[in-house]
Scaffold this motif. Sequence first.
Motif, PDB file in Angstrom:
ATOM      1  N   GLU A   1       5.359  32.889 -29.558  1.00 42.22           N
ATOM      2  CA  GLU A   1       5.688  31.915 -30.594  1.00 42.22           C
ATOM      3  C   GLU A   1       4.779  30.679 -30.558  1.00 42.22           C
ATOM      4  OE1 GLU A   1       9.770  30.944 -30.068  1.00 42.22           O
ATOM      5  OE2 GLU A   1      10.516  32.944 -30.616  1.00 42.22           O
ATOM      6  N   PHE A   2       3.863  30.620 -29.589  1.00 41.69           N
ATOM      7  CA  PHE A   2       2.955  29.475 -29.503  1.00 41.69           C
ATOM      8  C   PHE A   2       1.993  29.480 -30.690  1.00 41.69           C
ATOM      9  CE2 PHE A   2       3.184  29.485 -24.551  1.00 41.69           C
ATOM     10  CZ  PHE A   2       4.492  29.032 -24.630  1.00 41.69           C
ATOM     11  N   LYS A   3       1.526  28.279 -31.031  1.00 40.27           N
ATOM     12  CA  LYS A   3       0.523  28.145 -32.094  1.00 40.27           C
ATOM     13  C   LYS A   3      -0.784  27.646 -31.482  1.00 40.27           C
ATOM     14  CE  LYS A   3       3.677  27.351 -35.958  1.00 40.27           C
ATOM     15  NZ  LYS A   3       4.026  26.443 -37.091  1.00 40.27           N
ATOM     16  N   TYR A   4      -1.877  28.176 -31.979  1.00 39.22           N
ATOM     17  CA  TYR A   4      -3.193  27.872 -31.418  1.00 39.22           C
ATOM     18  C   TYR A   4      -4.050  27.204 -32.488  1.00 39.22           C
ATOM     19  CZ  TYR A   4      -1.539  31.170 -27.920  1.00 39.22           C
ATOM     20  OH  TYR A   4      -0.787  31.815 -26.972  1.00 39.22           O
ATOM     21  N   PHE A   5      -4.673  26.086 -32.089  1.00 39.63           N
ATOM     22  CA  PHE A   5      -5.483  25.317 -33.039  1.00 39.63           C
ATOM     23  C   PHE A   5      -6.861  25.035 -32.467  1.00 39.63           C
ATOM     24  CE2 PHE A   5      -1.050  24.238 -33.977  1.00 39.63           C
ATOM     25  CZ  PHE A   5      -1.000  24.475 -35.337  1.00 39.63           C
ATOM     26  N   LEU A   6      -7.847  25.045 -33.336  1.00 39.62           N
ATOM     27  CA  LEU A   6      -9.224  24.728 -32.976  1.00 39.62           C
ATOM     28  C   LEU A   6      -9.576  23.349 -33.536  1.00 39.62           C
ATOM     29  CD1 LEU A   6     -12.071  25.742 -31.893  1.00 39.62           C
ATOM     30  CD2 LEU A   6     -12.492  26.484 -34.249  1.00 39.62           C
ATOM     31  N   TYR A   7     -10.110  22.482 -32.676  1.00 37.45           N
ATOM     32  CA  TYR A   7     -10.556  21.175 -33.165  1.00 37.45           C
ATOM     33  C   TYR A   7     -11.823  21.364 -34.007  1.00 37.45           C
ATOM     34  CZ  TYR A   7      -7.468  19.041 -29.665  1.00 37.45           C
ATOM     35  OH  TYR A   7      -6.377  18.657 -28.932  1.00 37.45           O
ATOM     36  N   LYS A   8     -11.848  20.711 -35.156  1.00 34.69           N
ATOM     37  CA  LYS A   8     -13.035  20.844 -36.012  1.00 34.69           C
ATOM     38  C   LYS A   8     -13.711  19.504 -36.293  1.00 34.69           C
ATOM     39  CE  LYS A   8     -10.516  20.676 -40.428  1.00 34.69           C
ATOM     40  NZ  LYS A   8     -10.301  21.346 -41.716  1.00 34.69           N
ATOM     41  N   HIS A   9     -13.148  18.429 -35.723  1.00 34.18           N
ATOM     42  CA  HIS A   9     -13.736  17.102 -35.968  1.00 34.18           C
ATOM     43  C   HIS A   9     -13.880  16.373 -34.631  1.00 34.18           C
ATOM     44  CE1 HIS A   9     -13.517  13.006 -38.279  1.00 34.18           C
ATOM     45  NE2 HIS A   9     -14.705  13.232 -37.742  1.00 34.18           N
ATOM     46  N   ILE A  10     -15.105  16.085 -34.237  1.00 35.05           N
ATOM     47  CA  ILE A  10     -15.366  15.373 -32.981  1.00 35.05           C
ATOM     48  C   ILE A  10     -15.865  13.968 -33.320  1.00 35.05           C
ATOM     49  CG2 ILE A  10     -17.711  16.355 -32.812  1.00 35.05           C
ATOM     50  CD1 ILE A  10     -17.368  16.250 -29.749  1.00 35.05           C
ATOM     51  N   GLN A  11     -15.310  12.975 -32.610  1.00 29.93           N
ATOM     52  CA  GLN A  11     -15.649  11.567 -32.874  1.00 29.93           C
ATOM     53  C   GLN A  11     -16.395  10.993 -31.667  1.00 29.93           C
ATOM     54  OE1 GLN A  11     -11.572  10.361 -33.470  1.00 29.93           O
ATOM     55  NE2 GLN A  11     -11.691  10.567 -35.700  1.00 29.93           N
ATOM     56  N   PHE A  12     -17.614  10.591 -31.887  1.00 26.33           N
ATOM     57  CA  PHE A  12     -18.444  10.017 -30.831  1.00 26.33           C
ATOM     58  C   PHE A  12     -18.414   8.494 -30.920  1.00 26.33           C
ATOM     59  CE2 PHE A  12     -20.482  14.142 -31.697  1.00 26.33           C
ATOM     60  CZ  PHE A  12     -20.491  14.686 -30.417  1.00 26.33           C
ATOM     61  N   GLU A  13     -18.211   7.858 -29.781  1.00 26.88           N
ATOM     62  CA  GLU A  13     -18.336   6.399 -29.695  1.00 26.88           C
ATOM     63  C   GLU A  13     -19.418   6.105 -28.653  1.00 26.88           C
ATOM     64  OE1 GLU A  13     -15.066   3.088 -29.644  1.00 26.88           O
ATOM     65  OE2 GLU A  13     -15.584   3.565 -27.553  1.00 26.88           O
ATOM     66  N   ILE A  14     -20.504   5.479 -29.086  1.00 29.45           N
ATOM     67  CA  ILE A  14     -21.669   5.276 -28.220  1.00 29.45           C
ATOM     68  C   ILE A  14     -21.887   3.782 -28.013  1.00 29.45           C
ATOM     69  CG2 ILE A  14     -24.098   5.849 -27.836  1.00 29.45           C
ATOM     70  CD1 ILE A  14     -23.759   8.028 -29.997  1.00 29.45           C
ATOM     71  N   LEU A  15     -22.062   3.382 -26.763  1.00 26.39           N
ATOM     72  CA  LEU A  15     -22.334   1.987 -26.414  1.00 26.39           C
ATOM     73  C   LEU A  15     -23.814   1.839 -26.077  1.00 26.39           C
ATOM     74  CD1 LEU A  15     -19.219   2.231 -26.111  1.00 26.39           C
ATOM     75  CD2 LEU A  15     -19.368   0.611 -24.211  1.00 26.39           C
ATOM     76  N   TYR A  16     -24.409   0.758 -26.564  1.00 24.18           N
ATOM     77  CA  TYR A  16     -25.833   0.533 -26.320  1.00 24.18           C
ATOM     78  C   TYR A  16     -26.070  -0.910 -25.884  1.00 24.18           C
ATOM     79  CZ  TYR A  16     -26.096  -1.962 -30.783  1.00 24.18           C
ATOM     80  OH  TYR A  16     -25.904  -2.864 -31.792  1.00 24.18           O
ATOM     81  N   ASN A  17     -27.168  -1.129 -25.199  1.00 27.69           N
ATOM     82  CA  ASN A  17     -27.594  -2.463 -24.786  1.00 27.69           C
ATOM     83  C   ASN A  17     -29.052  -2.611 -25.181  1.00 27.69           C
ATOM     84  OD1 ASN A  17     -28.277  -4.853 -23.546  1.00 27.69           O
ATOM     85  ND2 ASN A  17     -27.306  -4.368 -21.588  1.00 27.69           N
ATOM     86  N   ASN A  18     -29.303  -3.392 -26.200  1.00 30.62           N
ATOM     87  CA  ASN A  18     -30.647  -3.551 -26.769  1.00 30.62           C
ATOM     88  C   ASN A  18     -31.180  -2.210 -27.233  1.00 30.62           C
ATOM     89  OD1 ASN A  18     -30.657  -6.341 -26.394  1.00 30.62           O
ATOM     90  ND2 ASN A  18     -31.394  -6.130 -24.282  1.00 30.62           N
ATOM     91  N   ASP A  19     -32.160  -1.644 -26.489  1.00 28.52           N
ATOM     92  CA  ASP A  19     -32.805  -0.413 -26.939  1.00 28.52           C
ATOM     93  C   ASP A  19     -32.470   0.777 -26.044  1.00 28.52           C
ATOM     94  OD1 ASP A  19     -34.112  -1.338 -24.738  1.00 28.52           O
ATOM     95  OD2 ASP A  19     -36.124  -1.361 -25.628  1.00 28.52           O
ATOM     96  N   ARG A  20     -31.332   0.710 -25.342  1.00 30.30           N
ATOM     97  CA  ARG A  20     -30.975   1.793 -24.426  1.00 30.30           C
ATOM     98  C   ARG A  20     -29.530   2.238 -24.619  1.00 30.30           C
ATOM     99  NH1 ARG A  20     -33.663  -0.147 -18.683  1.00 30.30           N
ATOM    100  NH2 ARG A  20     -35.581   1.063 -18.860  1.00 30.30           N
TER     101      ARG A  20
END
Length: 592
Positions: free
Chosen positions: A150-169
């Motif tokens: 009776e379990f339900k199985y789901f696939l993630y289709k949307h990935i959210q990236f959060e990127i931190l930077y310091n100047n040019d790195r």
Amino acid sequence: MKPPTTLLLFVGALIFFAAGNVRSDASDHRYKEGDSVPLYANKVGPFHNPSETYRYFDLPFCVPEGVKDKKEAFGEVLNGDRLVSAPYKLSFRNEKDSETYCKKKLSRKEVEQFRRAVEKDYYFQMYYDDLPIWGFIGKVDKESKSDPSEFKYFLYKHIQFEILYNNDRVIEINARMDPHSLVDLTEDKEVVAEFMYTVKWKETETPFEKRMDKYAMSSSLPHHLEIHWFSIINSCVTVLLLTGFLATILMRVLKNDFMKYAQDEEAADDQEETGWKNIHGDVFRFPKHKSLFAASLGSGTQLFTLTIFIFMLSLVGVFYPYNRGALFTALVVIYALTSGIAGYTASSFYCQLEGKNWVRNLLLTGGLFCGPLFLTFCFLNTVAIAYSATAALPFGTIVVIVLIWTLVTSPLLVLGGIAGKNSKAEFQAPVRTTKYPREIPPLPWYRSAVPQMAMAGFLPFSAIYIELYYIFASVWGHRIYTIYSILFIVFIILLIVTAFITVALTYFQLAAEDHKWWWRSFLCGGSTGLFIYAYCLYYYYARSDMSGFMQTSFFFGYMACICYGFFLMLGTVGFRAALLFVRHIYRSIKCE
């Protein structure tokens, strides 16, 4: 210059090179806005089975055009890394909101493949500018239902990236799966999946040099440190108790023995000798199977040297988190370079034991540890090939390992053996050995080899078992272990306890007029390795969720090799400590 000295210089040069250059693998790129930043997909696999990993595109994700394999270093291949260009485009400081990179109609077979992966808690791993990214590919919705059908199985289709930077790195990247954007995989039917990704950029003041501290600090959290220090205190108490036992009991007994034997010499000459002095004519009688004994000492000395050099590299910061394959590279190269130490130690000791066939002894030394390791590798690599897992080494990597063994390990082993044979060192025995061996008196069952090994292995194991959990969780899990200084202290304590307990048991064995202490001291010293393997059984069934034939065979197969290595190394430590002790006590008395 003697070959062992040359070897040490070689290894020293290796360490200098590694310390200075191993961080070159870490990205030091500077970027301008809009520049392409390398993003590689590495592998996927069941979260609870760390050895069972597969290529990212073995799952039916959208395969972009022009997918390129990243050229991996030797250690990365040994680590099971198989990096390919990922389907996402994460240009420097370019934000994207729910951008579709692929729309795919999943067939029934592909839906079933994804569902099986979600059921087994598959995770993915990527690297963005050499920073690791983790995430799960889907989720199981149980909704308080006990029946798996009776379990339900789901696939993630949307990935959210959060990127931190310091100047040019690039400093940090986090990936989060959108829990509201799902593909239902519960039924065996074709479904359309629209894969999307979102990219957000934020500025941070964290300097580039400290961007890996986030991963290193995860094992240095206060509650973890408390447990580590409790482990150290527990080990130190064990050492102090054992040292106190030896100082108060053993030294007092020895002092009484020395006084008694001195009085016996001044009294009637015909008085019969008792205790360990009684067997002075047999105590330095060479052991049986001397070739195997010398080979075991040679292999144990090499593994001890290897361990010390690995600790030196770790303490200077070479094995920082996610330095892919650095540890495996160091193990292979240093083991190859230290093979001369095994050859020299085994051959010189074999000749001291008046052995004649030093060539056979050298062959035995070369195969004593490598032989079982090679057979285990052949079996496990075959299993990995059958599973199509990334743990299966490519043919080219196997050729490189064979060439290292043929062109480096074997010649250095032979050179060390020749140097050991030509050293012409004589065994230093403070008393003469009689022509015929003395009969050993009947002894109670607890003085036999197996009960003595059980007693000898328990104390050293009790000094390290708390730290063992963290090491296992790192090697056979996804925890990061970086507190190498504490691990080194625990290792030193392990050596001290092993040496002390072996010396104590050797004294009691000699006091019972049992002169066959050579092999006994080696077996007692190495018995901690058997306790560690017993802990493997406990860890597998009680502390982990590993399952499946491949993961089980990898865990018990490679842990058998590691524990066998510990057996040889600690057995060598135990025998060397016992030999020093026996020489000392027999040098302190007068024997006819």
